[in-house]
Design a protein around this motif. Sequence first.
Motif, PDB file in Angstrom:
ATOM      1  N   GLY A 125       6.440  14.496  59.595  1.00 46.02           N
ATOM      2  CA  GLY A 125       6.025  15.506  58.622  1.00 46.02           C
ATOM      3  C   GLY A 125       7.038  15.683  57.515  1.00 46.02           C
ATOM      4  N   ALA A 126       8.335  15.633  57.861  1.00 45.96           N
ATOM      5  CA  ALA A 126       9.388  15.761  56.849  1.00 45.96           C
ATOM      6  C   ALA A 126       9.371  14.579  55.888  1.00 45.96           C
ATOM      7  CB  ALA A 126      10.751  15.869  57.528  1.00 45.96           C
ATOM      8  N   VAL A 127       9.199  13.372  56.422  1.00 40.67           N
ATOM      9  CA  VAL A 127       9.145  12.179  55.574  1.00 40.67           C
ATOM     10  C   VAL A 127       7.917  12.222  54.668  1.00 40.67           C
ATOM     11  CG1 VAL A 127       8.883   9.665  55.594  1.00 40.67           C
ATOM     12  CG2 VAL A 127      10.479  10.763  57.181  1.00 40.67           C
ATOM     13  N   ALA A 128       6.788  12.663  55.214  1.00 47.08           N
ATOM     14  CA  ALA A 128       5.574  12.779  54.396  1.00 47.08           C
ATOM     15  C   ALA A 128       5.799  13.718  53.216  1.00 47.08           C
ATOM     16  CB  ALA A 128       4.416  13.284  55.257  1.00 47.08           C
ATOM     17  N   ALA A 129       6.420  14.868  53.481  1.00 49.11           N
ATOM     18  CA  ALA A 129       6.688  15.822  52.404  1.00 49.11           C
ATOM     19  C   ALA A 129       7.647  15.229  51.382  1.00 49.11           C
ATOM     20  CB  ALA A 129       7.259  17.114  52.994  1.00 49.11           C
ATOM     21  N   SER A 130       8.691  14.552  51.853  1.00 43.88           N
ATOM     22  CA  SER A 130       9.660  13.940  50.938  1.00 43.88           C
ATOM     23  C   SER A 130       8.986  12.939  50.016  1.00 43.88           C
ATOM     24  CB  SER A 130      10.772  13.245  51.743  1.00 43.88           C
ATOM     25  OG  SER A 130      11.511  14.174  52.502  1.00 43.88           O
ATOM     26  N   CYS A 131       8.125  12.098  50.582  1.00 41.19           N
ATOM     27  CA  CYS A 131       7.443  11.086  49.765  1.00 41.19           C
ATOM     28  C   CYS A 131       6.467  11.716  48.775  1.00 41.19           C
ATOM     29  CB  CYS A 131       6.692  10.111  50.667  1.00 41.19           C
ATOM     30  SG  CYS A 131       7.740   9.003  51.632  1.00 41.19           S
ATOM     31  N   LEU A 132       5.705  12.704  49.236  1.00 35.75           N
ATOM     32  CA  LEU A 132       4.640  13.255  48.392  1.00 35.75           C
ATOM     33  C   LEU A 132       5.162  14.124  47.265  1.00 35.75           C
ATOM     34  CD1 LEU A 132       1.951  13.992  51.121  1.00 35.75           C
ATOM     35  CD2 LEU A 132       1.852  12.273  49.302  1.00 35.75           C
ATOM     36  N   VAL A 133       6.419  14.551  47.318  1.00 32.49           N
ATOM     37  CA  VAL A 133       7.008  15.249  46.173  1.00 32.49           C
ATOM     38  C   VAL A 133       7.001  14.347  44.941  1.00 32.49           C
ATOM     39  CG1 VAL A 133       9.195  16.126  45.243  1.00 32.49           C
ATOM     40  CG2 VAL A 133       8.408  16.869  47.489  1.00 32.49           C
ATOM     41  N   ALA A 134       7.131  13.039  45.152  1.00 29.36           N
ATOM     42  CA  ALA A 134       7.245  12.096  44.037  1.00 29.36           C
ATOM     43  C   ALA A 134       5.970  11.997  43.209  1.00 29.36           C
ATOM     44  CB  ALA A 134       7.627  10.708  44.567  1.00 29.36           C
ATOM     45  N   ALA A 135       4.817  12.182  43.830  1.00 29.56           N
ATOM     46  CA  ALA A 135       3.551  11.982  43.114  1.00 29.56           C
ATOM     47  C   ALA A 135       3.363  12.985  41.979  1.00 29.56           C
ATOM     48  CB  ALA A 135       2.385  12.023  44.097  1.00 29.56           C
ATOM     49  N   PRO A 136       3.432  14.299  42.216  1.00 29.23           N
ATOM     50  CA  PRO A 136       3.312  15.224  41.080  1.00 29.23           C
ATOM     51  C   PRO A 136       4.530  15.186  40.165  1.00 29.23           C
ATOM     52  CG  PRO A 136       3.774  16.428  43.115  1.00 29.23           C
ATOM     53  CD  PRO A 136       3.503  15.020  43.508  1.00 29.23           C
ATOM     54  N   ALA A 137       5.723  14.904  40.712  1.00 29.44           N
ATOM     55  CA  ALA A 137       6.924  14.860  39.870  1.00 29.44           C
ATOM     56  C   ALA A 137       6.829  13.751  38.838  1.00 29.44           C
ATOM     57  CB  ALA A 137       8.167  14.666  40.741  1.00 29.44           C
ATOM     58  N   SER A 138       6.179  12.665  39.183  1.00 33.86           N
ATOM     59  CA  SER A 138       6.056  11.539  38.247  1.00 33.86           C
ATOM     60  C   SER A 138       5.194  11.879  37.045  1.00 33.86           C
ATOM     61  CB  SER A 138       5.476  10.312  38.969  1.00 33.86           C
ATOM     62  OG  SER A 138       6.382   9.843  39.944  1.00 33.86           O
ATOM     63  N   ALA A 139       4.372  12.922  37.176  1.00 34.53           N
ATOM     64  CA  ALA A 139       3.580  13.380  36.034  1.00 34.53           C
ATOM     65  C   ALA A 139       4.368  14.329  35.149  1.00 34.53           C
ATOM     66  CB  ALA A 139       2.305  14.071  36.524  1.00 34.53           C
ATOM     67  N   ALA A 140       5.534  14.786  35.633  1.00 36.61           N
ATOM     68  CA  ALA A 140       6.336  15.751  34.887  1.00 36.61           C
ATOM     69  C   ALA A 140       7.491  15.115  34.137  1.00 36.61           C
ATOM     70  CB  ALA A 140       6.876  16.825  35.838  1.00 36.61           C
ATOM     71  N   PHE A 141       7.958  13.952  34.579  1.00 34.34           N
ATOM     72  CA  PHE A 141       9.017  13.233  33.860  1.00 34.34           C
ATOM     73  C   PHE A 141       8.962  11.764  34.262  1.00 34.34           C
ATOM     74  CE2 PHE A 141      10.931  13.645  37.876  1.00 34.34           C
ATOM     75  CZ  PHE A 141      12.163  13.022  37.937  1.00 34.34           C
ATOM     76  N   ASP A 142       9.665  10.924  33.503  1.00 30.66           N
ATOM     77  CA  ASP A 142       9.631   9.481  33.782  1.00 30.66           C
ATOM     78  C   ASP A 142      10.515   9.200  35.003  1.00 30.66           C
ATOM     79  OD1 ASP A 142      11.519  10.392  31.909  1.00 30.66           O
ATOM     80  OD2 ASP A 142      12.036   8.354  31.322  1.00 30.66           O
ATOM     81  N   PHE A 143       9.923   9.387  36.162  1.00 26.97           N
ATOM     82  CA  PHE A 143      10.566   9.400  37.465  1.00 26.97           C
ATOM     83  C   PHE A 143      11.466   8.192  37.690  1.00 26.97           C
ATOM     84  CE2 PHE A 143      10.560   8.730  42.058  1.00 26.97           C
ATOM     85  CZ  PHE A 143      10.651  10.014  42.589  1.00 26.97           C
ATOM     86  N   LEU A 144      10.955   6.991  37.441  1.00 24.50           N
ATOM     87  CA  LEU A 144      11.706   5.770  37.725  1.00 24.50           C
ATOM     88  C   LEU A 144      12.682   5.403  36.607  1.00 24.50           C
ATOM     89  CD1 LEU A 144       8.913   3.601  39.404  1.00 24.50           C
ATOM     90  CD2 LEU A 144      10.693   4.975  40.491  1.00 24.50           C
ATOM     91  N   GLY A 145      12.738   6.208  35.578  1.00 23.59           N
ATOM     92  CA  GLY A 145      13.714   5.989  34.521  1.00 23.59           C
ATOM     93  C   GLY A 145      15.028   6.696  34.781  1.00 23.59           C
TER      94      GLY A 145
END
Length: 470
Positions: free
Chosen positions: A403-423
Amino acid sequence: MGKHLRVEPALRPTALIDAPTQFGYGNQGTPLLLRATAAACFIFPSNMVLEPLGAAGYVAHVLALLVFALWTTSVMFGLHQTIDREHPGRAVLAALFVVSCASYAAMYVGISGGSTDATRASADRWMLLMVASSGIVLMTTETTRTVDAAMQLVRALLFGAVFCSLVAAYQFVAHADPMAWFQGLMPGFKDNGGNQPFQERGSFLRVAGSTFHPIELGVIASMLLPLALWRALYDHTGRKWMHWAGTGLIVFAIAATISRSAVLGVLTVAFVFLPFLPSRSRQWTVLGFLGAAVLLFLAVPGFVATLFGTVTAGTADTSITARLEDYPRVEAMMSARPWLGIGPGAYLTRNAIEVLDNQYLKTIVEMGVPGFLALLAYMVVPGIAAWTAAFKAKAERLKTLAGAVAASCLVAAPASAAFDFLGFPVVALIYPFCVGLSGTVWLLVADERRTSRPTTNRQGAHPAESERQP
């Protein structure tokens, strides 16, 4: 009387957790190089680079490339056997890698239009990031084969995160950057620039800790928060109060960024992770967050109001309106080259107005529709896989980890819409660790479910029935 048939007892559901070598995939712990890479992401400033390597020459990135080299060499010489079962994280990373290679090749042969030395250098850095990310994902999943090994890796990640949070706390209180002093202790490295340790928001200075930008720190801290809670609950080494103090520092780092993306990350963590916490731990976690909010309200006048105003600003915030104005421009660029884009990492800007603060928009411009779909899968599928594993897991420690790993991973999905995550260099390397751990829990739960099934004798009878046979 006939002889009794010998029947081996079924393995306990937790057998894989207790015995590292149960199925031949285990080890005595994650490699030191992998753990050093995890901690180095935070400890060594990513704006300090080895000059011959340019922007890709920061310490954590070089170590991640060495991780890939070590994995490749071990496989080539038969020192390490790769896992013969697929897991979703590896599949979606492979898809993103393939699309990146196709777009990269198209740019170099001229299919994507003209290119410059700068765009080619940026594309090279993107491909190096793909190699480094692949090394982290593969090495993490294939060497972290027990819950105890996962704990080792999580400790390394949190060691770096707590260091970063301490830096952020000092920056927030003293309005000075201790990382500037640290940079003077790195001979042979040069300051490549681009980092923003401070940024004004309202009457406060939002801080970045040892990362590149306050938004990056907020997203990373929210990503690692569920892992910090899991570690505080289940790590029996060291002092418990230190584990909880480290978790508290990470919570403070989230608040000190005064970031909408961080708040969105915390809400994602609450939705995904809290259901998998034991009921008593869930109650204390909720009370702890409420207590932290009250403490911030009392200790830092105006802080909570500023944070609330930032989250609820809507289109009154110029940063939001600027993001909305990007869509027509992106649609025009995507329509011109819908399949392979202009090249991975090749979108370079001349001014702040042209910056695409959205990883999805940036990727669809650079790698077309296939790149966008591959990126979306990379950001969503590993989290969904870990979430599914959490529902199926039986052992409490493994269920909570999943459950902790799932939450950690899924934070990235909406965050990538807020800034250029991989930059951003730190979060771009931290996320692959989460993807790798997603593969770990996926395989651990699959093994747990397989070993928990009742075995049968050669005639198909249940063990209890076979023992009653004369």
